[in-house]
Design a protein around this motif. Structure first.
Motif, PDB file in Angstrom:
ATOM      1  N   ASP A 203       4.142   3.790 -21.292  1.00  0.00           N
ATOM      2  CA  ASP A 203       4.943   2.819 -22.043  1.00  0.00           C
ATOM      3  C   ASP A 203       6.010   2.184 -21.158  1.00  0.00           C
ATOM      4  O   ASP A 203       6.328   0.994 -21.311  1.00  0.00           O
ATOM      5  CB  ASP A 203       5.608   3.495 -23.244  1.00  0.00           C
ATOM      6  N   PHE A 204       6.563   2.960 -20.231  1.00  0.00           N
ATOM      7  CA  PHE A 204       7.576   2.416 -19.327  1.00  0.00           C
ATOM      8  C   PHE A 204       6.978   1.352 -18.421  1.00  0.00           C
ATOM      9  O   PHE A 204       7.553   0.271 -18.231  1.00  0.00           O
ATOM     10  CB  PHE A 204       8.186   3.545 -18.498  1.00  0.00           C
ATOM     11  N   VAL A 205       5.800   1.653 -17.859  1.00  0.00           N
ATOM     12  CA  VAL A 205       5.128   0.670 -17.007  1.00  0.00           C
ATOM     13  C   VAL A 205       4.748  -0.564 -17.819  1.00  0.00           C
ATOM     14  O   VAL A 205       4.864  -1.699 -17.345  1.00  0.00           O
ATOM     15  CB  VAL A 205       3.883   1.298 -16.347  1.00  0.00           C
ATOM     16  N   ALA A 206       4.298  -0.347 -19.056  1.00  0.00           N
ATOM     17  CA  ALA A 206       3.945  -1.478 -19.921  1.00  0.00           C
ATOM     18  C   ALA A 206       5.163  -2.345 -20.208  1.00  0.00           C
ATOM     19  O   ALA A 206       5.058  -3.576 -20.289  1.00  0.00           O
ATOM     20  CB  ALA A 206       3.337  -0.971 -21.222  1.00  0.00           C
ATOM     21  N   MET A 207       6.339  -1.716 -20.352  1.00  0.00           N
ATOM     22  CA  MET A 207       7.535  -2.505 -20.614  1.00  0.00           C
ATOM     23  C   MET A 207       7.926  -3.346 -19.404  1.00  0.00           C
ATOM     24  O   MET A 207       8.462  -4.446 -19.563  1.00  0.00           O
ATOM     25  CB  MET A 207       8.705  -1.621 -21.044  1.00  0.00           C
ATOM     26  N   VAL A 208       7.673  -2.840 -18.211  1.00  0.00           N
ATOM     27  CA  VAL A 208       7.934  -3.654 -17.016  1.00  0.00           C
ATOM     28  C   VAL A 208       7.145  -4.952 -17.104  1.00  0.00           C
ATOM     29  O   VAL A 208       7.658  -6.050 -16.822  1.00  0.00           O
ATOM     30  CB  VAL A 208       7.553  -2.883 -15.735  1.00  0.00           C
ATOM     31  N   LYS A 209       5.881  -4.838 -17.511  1.00  0.00           N
ATOM     32  CA  LYS A 209       5.045  -6.038 -17.628  1.00  0.00           C
ATOM     33  C   LYS A 209       5.462  -6.900 -18.806  1.00  0.00           C
ATOM     34  O   LYS A 209       5.535  -8.128 -18.692  1.00  0.00           O
ATOM     35  CB  LYS A 209       3.575  -5.630 -17.749  1.00  0.00           C
ATOM     36  N   ASP A 210       5.742  -6.266 -19.943  1.00  0.00           N
ATOM     37  CA  ASP A 210       6.125  -7.042 -21.120  1.00  0.00           C
ATOM     38  C   ASP A 210       7.511  -7.662 -20.984  1.00  0.00           C
ATOM     39  O   ASP A 210       7.849  -8.579 -21.750  1.00  0.00           O
ATOM     40  CB  ASP A 210       6.084  -6.159 -22.371  1.00  0.00           C
ATOM     41  N   SER A 211       8.299  -7.180 -20.034  1.00  0.00           N
ATOM     42  CA  SER A 211       9.606  -7.814 -19.823  1.00  0.00           C
ATOM     43  C   SER A 211       9.444  -9.270 -19.387  1.00  0.00           C
ATOM     44  O   SER A 211      10.376 -10.069 -19.524  1.00  0.00           O
ATOM     45  CB  SER A 211      10.412  -7.041 -18.765  1.00  0.00           C
ATOM     46  N   SER A 212       8.261  -9.611 -18.873  1.00  0.00           N
ATOM     47  CA  SER A 212       8.006 -11.001 -18.475  1.00  0.00           C
ATOM     48  C   SER A 212       8.041 -11.945 -19.676  1.00  0.00           C
ATOM     49  O   SER A 212       8.229 -13.150 -19.520  1.00  0.00           O
ATOM     50  CB  SER A 212       6.653 -11.108 -17.773  1.00  0.00           C
ATOM     51  N   LEU A 213       7.866 -11.394 -20.887  1.00  0.00           N
ATOM     52  CA  LEU A 213       7.890 -12.232 -22.088  1.00  0.00           C
ATOM     53  C   LEU A 213       9.267 -12.835 -22.333  1.00  0.00           C
ATOM     54  O   LEU A 213       9.372 -13.832 -23.051  1.00  0.00           O
ATOM     55  CB  LEU A 213       7.448 -11.417 -23.302  1.00  0.00           C
ATOM     56  N   VAL A 214      10.316 -12.231 -21.766  1.00  0.00           N
ATOM     57  CA  VAL A 214      11.660 -12.771 -22.003  1.00  0.00           C
ATOM     58  C   VAL A 214      11.809 -14.151 -21.384  1.00  0.00           C
ATOM     59  O   VAL A 214      12.743 -14.881 -21.721  1.00  0.00           O
ATOM     60  CB  VAL A 214      12.756 -11.823 -21.464  1.00  0.00           C
ATOM     61  N   LEU A 250       5.947  -3.378  -8.354  1.00  0.00           N
ATOM     62  CA  LEU A 250       6.776  -2.604  -9.280  1.00  0.00           C
ATOM     63  C   LEU A 250       5.945  -1.611 -10.088  1.00  0.00           C
ATOM     64  O   LEU A 250       6.277  -0.419 -10.170  1.00  0.00           O
ATOM     65  CB  LEU A 250       7.517  -3.549 -10.230  1.00  0.00           C
ATOM     66  N   THR A 251       4.856  -2.089 -10.688  1.00  0.00           N
ATOM     67  CA  THR A 251       4.088  -1.236 -11.594  1.00  0.00           C
ATOM     68  C   THR A 251       3.324  -0.142 -10.861  1.00  0.00           C
ATOM     69  O   THR A 251       3.285   1.006 -11.321  1.00  0.00           O
ATOM     70  CB  THR A 251       3.115  -2.076 -12.427  1.00  0.00           C
ATOM     71  N   VAL A 252       2.719  -0.469  -9.730  1.00  0.00           N
ATOM     72  CA  VAL A 252       1.971   0.550  -8.988  1.00  0.00           C
ATOM     73  C   VAL A 252       2.925   1.610  -8.433  1.00  0.00           C
ATOM     74  O   VAL A 252       2.629   2.813  -8.484  1.00  0.00           O
ATOM     75  CB  VAL A 252       1.140  -0.093  -7.854  1.00  0.00           C
ATOM     76  N   ALA A 257       4.980   7.190  -8.849  1.00  0.00           N
ATOM     77  CA  ALA A 257       6.130   8.085  -9.011  1.00  0.00           C
ATOM     78  C   ALA A 257       5.973   8.951 -10.260  1.00  0.00           C
ATOM     79  O   ALA A 257       6.234  10.163 -10.233  1.00  0.00           O
ATOM     80  CB  ALA A 257       7.414   7.269  -9.075  1.00  0.00           C
ATOM     81  N   LEU A 258       5.523   8.357 -11.332  1.00  0.00           N
ATOM     82  CA  LEU A 258       5.334   9.107 -12.578  1.00  0.00           C
ATOM     83  C   LEU A 258       4.201  10.117 -12.444  1.00  0.00           C
ATOM     84  O   LEU A 258       4.280  11.222 -12.984  1.00  0.00           O
ATOM     85  CB  LEU A 258       5.045   8.140 -13.726  1.00  0.00           C
ATOM     86  N   ARG A 259       3.160   9.759 -11.719  1.00  0.00           N
ATOM     87  CA  ARG A 259       2.054  10.702 -11.509  1.00  0.00           C
ATOM     88  C   ARG A 259       2.524  11.912 -10.701  1.00  0.00           C
ATOM     89  O   ARG A 259       2.139  13.046 -10.981  1.00  0.00           O
ATOM     90  CB  ARG A 259       0.907   9.992 -10.781  1.00  0.00           C
ATOM     91  N   GLY A 260       3.363  11.669  -9.694  1.00  0.00           N
ATOM     92  CA  GLY A 260       3.911  12.782  -8.930  1.00  0.00           C
ATOM     93  C   GLY A 260       4.785  13.682  -9.783  1.00  0.00           C
ATOM     94  O   GLY A 260       4.745  14.909  -9.651  1.00  0.00           O
ATOM     95  N   LEU A 261       5.563  13.082 -10.675  1.00  0.00           N
ATOM     96  CA  LEU A 261       6.413  13.873 -11.568  1.00  0.00           C
ATOM     97  C   LEU A 261       5.567  14.711 -12.524  1.00  0.00           C
ATOM     98  O   LEU A 261       5.886  15.873 -12.801  1.00  0.00           O
ATOM     99  CB  LEU A 261       7.340  12.948 -12.352  1.00  0.00           C
ATOM    100  N   GLU A 262       4.474  14.150 -13.022  1.00  0.00           N
ATOM    101  CA  GLU A 262       3.573  14.896 -13.912  1.00  0.00           C
ATOM    102  C   GLU A 262       2.993  16.105 -13.200  1.00  0.00           C
ATOM    103  O   GLU A 262       2.889  17.201 -13.771  1.00  0.00           O
ATOM    104  CB  GLU A 262       2.448  13.989 -14.397  1.00  0.00           C
ATOM    105  N   LYS A 263       2.597  15.932 -11.940  1.00  0.00           N
ATOM    106  CA  LYS A 263       2.035  17.062 -11.180  1.00  0.00           C
ATOM    107  C   LYS A 263       3.075  18.169 -11.004  1.00  0.00           C
ATOM    108  O   LYS A 263       2.746  19.340 -11.095  1.00  0.00           O
ATOM    109  CB  LYS A 263       1.549  16.563  -9.808  1.00  0.00           C
ATOM    110  N   ARG A 264       4.317  17.777 -10.741  1.00  0.00           N
ATOM    111  CA  ARG A 264       5.368  18.791 -10.575  1.00  0.00           C
ATOM    112  C   ARG A 264       5.586  19.556 -11.879  1.00  0.00           C
ATOM    113  O   ARG A 264       5.788  20.777 -11.866  1.00  0.00           O
ATOM    114  CB  ARG A 264       6.655  18.123 -10.147  1.00  0.00           C
TER     115      ARG A 264
END
Length: 271
Positions: A203-214, A250-252, A257-264
């Protein structure tokens, strides 16, 4: 002789990432050596601060509101559960861009009119100043719209994560005399976080993309800066290629980073 076991996806070499990194490096070199692309990049990148601000503030507020809605959905009160379900179903049924327009041009004026009606006697006494619609900037209207829109989705993420915790552990915490808040903070949330984090990260990554709607409101984010430059220079290919490149960076990066946090989190504190 037994067949070879397929390797774990976590241990496979990320060829896709190597290819993406090579392409990103190549584009960066080309941008740095091309006067035209360097100029486009220098213009478009001015909006990155607004994009990051809208994403971080909007996501933080949406997470707080979503957690509150999720707790309402899990409460013992039928009224709170029904209010939560009504909110989630209604908000999820409205496209983000429609919600953005409604908040900006209908919701905010209605709120200002209601506020002025409530504070009318105080305004007549000179204690407060009447509020104007223009007092709420288009930037904050966009943040409010994203907050409301994403809170409905995030609330379902929190609800599913909290419900995944073994009820026996909660009962054991009750037996030990822990308060409701202590049970939530010490028992429920640490365990639910492992379930919550992957969809919350999405959802965080999706919000980065949806922020373009502003940009439809004229807020000077990455997309809006690109639109303005392209409209004046007619360099649509170069401009929107750079816009797409910045969003991909930004998104990649966030996804990795989030994938690394999930593994930890999966390995636990002792790794």
């Amino acid at each position: 002789m037994s067949a070879a076991q397929p390797s774990s996806p976590d241990k496979e070499f990320p060829y896709w990432l190597a290819a993406a990194g090579a392409i990103a490096a190549g584009v960066a070199i080309y941008v740095g050596t091309s006067d035209l692309y360097a100029q486009v990049f220098s213009i478009v990148v001015r909006g990155i601060g607004i994009t990051i601000f809208v994403t971080l503030v909007g996501f933080a507020l949406a997470s707080a509101l979503g957690l509150g809605i999720a707790l309402m959905a899990l409460s013992g009160s039928r009224v709170l559960r029904e209010i939560s379900r009504f909110y989630v179903e209604i908000i999820r049924g409205v496209p983000i861009i429609v919600l953005l327009f409604w908040i900006a041009f209908a919701g905010v004026p209605a709120f200002v009119a209601g506020w002025n009606w409530l504070t009318g006697p105080l305004a007549q006494a000179g204690i407060v100043e009447p509020m104007m619609v223009r007092d709420i900037s288009l930037l904050w209207r966009a943040v409010i719209a994203l907050t409301i829109g994403y809170s409905a989705f995030i609330s379902e993420v929190f609800r599913a994560g909290i419900q995944s915790v073994d009820p026996g552990q909660i009962e054991a915490a009750k037996a030990l005399g822990l308060s409701r808040f202590q049970r939530f903070r010490l028992i429920v949330m640490p365990q639910a976080l492992r379930t919550i984090l992957p969809p919350l990260g999405n959802d965080f990554v999706a919000m980065v993309k949806d922020s373009s709607l502003v940009s439809v409101l004229g807020v000077a984010d990455i997309t809006q800066m690109g639109k303005v430059y392209a409209a004046g220079s007619f360099r649509f290919f170069e401009t929107y290629s750079i816009v797409a490149y910045i969003y991909l960076l930004l998104t990649v990066s966030l996804s990795l980073a989030l994938r690394g946090l999930e593994k930890r989190l999966r390995r636990g504190p002792t790794g």
